[in-house]
Design a protein around this motif. Structure first.
Motif, PDB file in Angstrom:
ATOM      1  N   ALA A   1       1.189  -1.721   0.179  1.00 33.73           N
ATOM      2  CA  ALA A   1      -0.198  -0.119   0.002  1.00 33.73           C
ATOM      3  C   ALA A   1       1.165   1.676   0.285  1.00 33.73           C
ATOM      4  O   ALA A   1       1.441   1.303   0.370  1.00 33.73           O
ATOM      5  N   CYS A   2       0.717   2.039  -0.800  1.00 35.23           N
ATOM      6  CA  CYS A   2       1.294   3.467  -0.839  1.00 35.23           C
ATOM      7  C   CYS A   2       0.767   5.022  -1.235  1.00 35.23           C
ATOM      8  O   CYS A   2       0.840   5.160  -0.330  1.00 35.23           O
ATOM      9  N   LYS A   3      -0.613   4.266  -1.356  1.00 38.98           N
ATOM     10  CA  LYS A   3      -0.915   5.323  -1.997  1.00 38.98           C
ATOM     11  C   LYS A   3      -2.373   5.812  -1.383  1.00 38.98           C
ATOM     12  O   LYS A   3      -3.004   5.066  -0.725  1.00 38.98           O
ATOM     13  N   PRO A   4      -2.905   7.093  -0.702  1.00 34.87           N
ATOM     14  CA  PRO A   4      -3.799   7.576   0.461  1.00 34.87           C
ATOM     15  C   PRO A   4      -4.684   6.232   0.300  1.00 34.87           C
ATOM     16  O   PRO A   4      -5.653   6.045   0.808  1.00 34.87           O
ATOM     17  N   SER A   5      -5.248   6.098  -1.257  1.00 34.87           N
ATOM     18  CA  SER A   5      -6.570   4.786  -1.103  1.00 34.87           C
ATOM     19  C   SER A   5      -6.566   3.570  -0.942  1.00 34.87           C
ATOM     20  O   SER A   5      -7.248   2.976  -0.741  1.00 34.87           O
ATOM     21  N   ASP A   6      -5.234   3.369  -1.217  1.00 31.17           N
ATOM     22  CA  ASP A   6      -4.807   2.045  -0.300  1.00 31.17           C
ATOM     23  C   ASP A   6      -5.166   1.839   0.677  1.00 31.17           C
ATOM     24  O   ASP A   6      -4.982   0.695   1.245  1.00 31.17           O
TER      25      ASP A   6
ATOM     26  N   ALA B   1     -15.807   3.778  -6.108  1.00 25.87           N
ATOM     27  CA  ALA B   1     -15.306   6.075  -6.880  1.00 25.87           C
ATOM     28  C   ALA B   1     -13.955   5.903  -8.273  1.00 25.87           C
ATOM     29  O   ALA B   1     -13.654   6.258  -9.332  1.00 25.87           O
ATOM     30  N   TYR B   2     -13.260   4.311  -7.278  1.00 22.60           N
ATOM     31  CA  TYR B   2     -12.189   3.430  -8.266  1.00 22.60           C
ATOM     32  C   TYR B   2     -12.040   4.069  -9.283  1.00 22.60           C
ATOM     33  O   TYR B   2     -11.918   4.174  -9.995  1.00 22.60           O
ATOM     34  N   LYS B   3     -13.293   2.464  -9.819  1.00 24.83           N
ATOM     35  CA  LYS B   3     -13.387   2.090 -10.379  1.00 24.83           C
ATOM     36  C   LYS B   3     -14.170   3.174 -11.305  1.00 24.83           C
ATOM     37  O   LYS B   3     -13.763   3.049 -13.057  1.00 24.83           O
TER      38      LYS B   3
ATOM     39  N   LYS C   1     -20.275   9.436   1.477  1.00 29.40           N
ATOM     40  CA  LYS C   1     -18.798   8.156   1.314  1.00 29.40           C
ATOM     41  C   LYS C   1     -18.326   7.812  -0.257  1.00 29.40           C
ATOM     42  O   LYS C   1     -16.378   8.107  -0.610  1.00 29.40           O
ATOM     43  N   ILE C   2     -19.106   7.108  -1.548  1.00 32.34           N
ATOM     44  CA  ILE C   2     -19.157   7.666  -2.012  1.00 32.34           C
ATOM     45  C   ILE C   2     -17.917   8.956  -3.205  1.00 32.34           C
ATOM     46  O   ILE C   2     -17.502   8.972  -3.311  1.00 32.34           O
ATOM     47  N   LYS C   3     -19.384  10.068  -2.429  1.00 37.31           N
ATOM     48  CA  LYS C   3     -18.183  11.531  -2.656  1.00 37.31           C
ATOM     49  C   LYS C   3     -17.367  11.520  -2.684  1.00 37.31           C
ATOM     50  O   LYS C   3     -15.951  11.937  -2.656  1.00 37.31           O
ATOM     51  N   TYR C   4     -16.610  10.938  -0.823  1.00 39.43           N
ATOM     52  CA  TYR C   4     -15.743  11.523  -0.232  1.00 39.43           C
ATOM     53  C   TYR C   4     -14.586  10.876  -1.030  1.00 39.43           C
ATOM     54  O   TYR C   4     -13.431  11.773  -0.904  1.00 39.43           O
TER      55      TYR C   4
END
Lengths: 41, 189
Positions: B115-120, B147-149, B177-180
């Motif tokens: 994991a390296c990115k904030p979303s990870d 959101a990612y896809k 949450k999706i918006k966030y």
């Protein structure tokens, strides 16, 4: 992909997802297993 | 599918891709935290397609910890990227992925990344427990996957995966949450 093809594809994704949501897990997963296991051993 | 406060209970008939994921994490989770992300999350929850790989994040760890993990995985799996634990660790540290498959096979395989990115990190820290019988898998928050896809990956396959998750979880996901997560991934990915 044409607009019509894209709409047909989206319709099918929604149809199957609704089936998954509204039916017992065993029912949809049996069909999913047949698909996946036919290609991955 | 039953939704509880901190877990989802699946009463599904396990397929060969599920079995592969369960067998892999059975060994891995003794040595490391993990979270499953991307296409397999949609497939786990019923998407009608197959995938040749399963994506996974693990937390960054020390070289000695990784060597121990790698050696334990070699009991039932092999690494497609090579045998040398030090070289594999270097790949992970350079943000590359490494892939493991069952011995004697190439597909399906599991693509492991640090994991390296904030979303990870968000995927790891907010992971959801999915119980299948007496076994369990940890997956990324559904809202983050959507959101990612939809915002980053955006291929036809990814949009369909996201649509599937939106429909299956329509009564159990948070639009807020999706918006966030949309804002998070747009900013950092």
């Amino acid at each position: 992909m044409t607009k019509e093809n894209s709409q047909d594809r989206e319709w099918m994704v929604r149809y199957w997802a609704k089936f998954v949501r509204e039916h017992p897990d065993k029912e949809w997963s049996k069909q999913q297993k047949e698909l996946i296991d036919s290609l991955i051993s | 599918m039953k939704f509880q406060k901190d877990k989802i209970i699946l009463d599904k008939i396990v397929n060969n891709l599920d079995r592969f994921a369960l067998d892999f994490v059975k060994i891995l989770e003794k040595k490391a935290d993990y979270v499953l992300v991307s296409g397999y999350v949609s497939i786990l929850f019923g998407r009608s397609r197959i995938s040749e790989d399963i994506d996974m994040f693990i937390p960054r760890m020390e070289k000695t910890e990784f060597s121990a993990l790698h050696n334990s995985l070699l009991k039932d799996f092999w690494c497609l990227n090579g045998d040398d634990a030090e070289e594999l660790f270097d790949l992970l540290m350079k943000r590359h992925s490494i892939r493991y498959a069952r011995k004697g096979k190439v597909i399906p395989n599991i693509e492991v990344k640090f994991a390296c990115k904030p979303s990870d990190f968000e995927s790891l820290s907010k992971k959801i427990r999915v119980e299948i019988g007496k076994k369990a898998l940890f997956v990324s928050p559904i809202e983050l996957q959507i959101a990612y896809k939809e915002r980053i990956l955006k291929s036809e396959k990814d949009r369909d995966d996201a649509l599937h998750l939106r429909e299956v979880f329509k009564d159990n996901i948070s639009k807020k949450k999706i918006k966030y997560y949309e804002e998070l991934v747009m900013k950092h990915d």
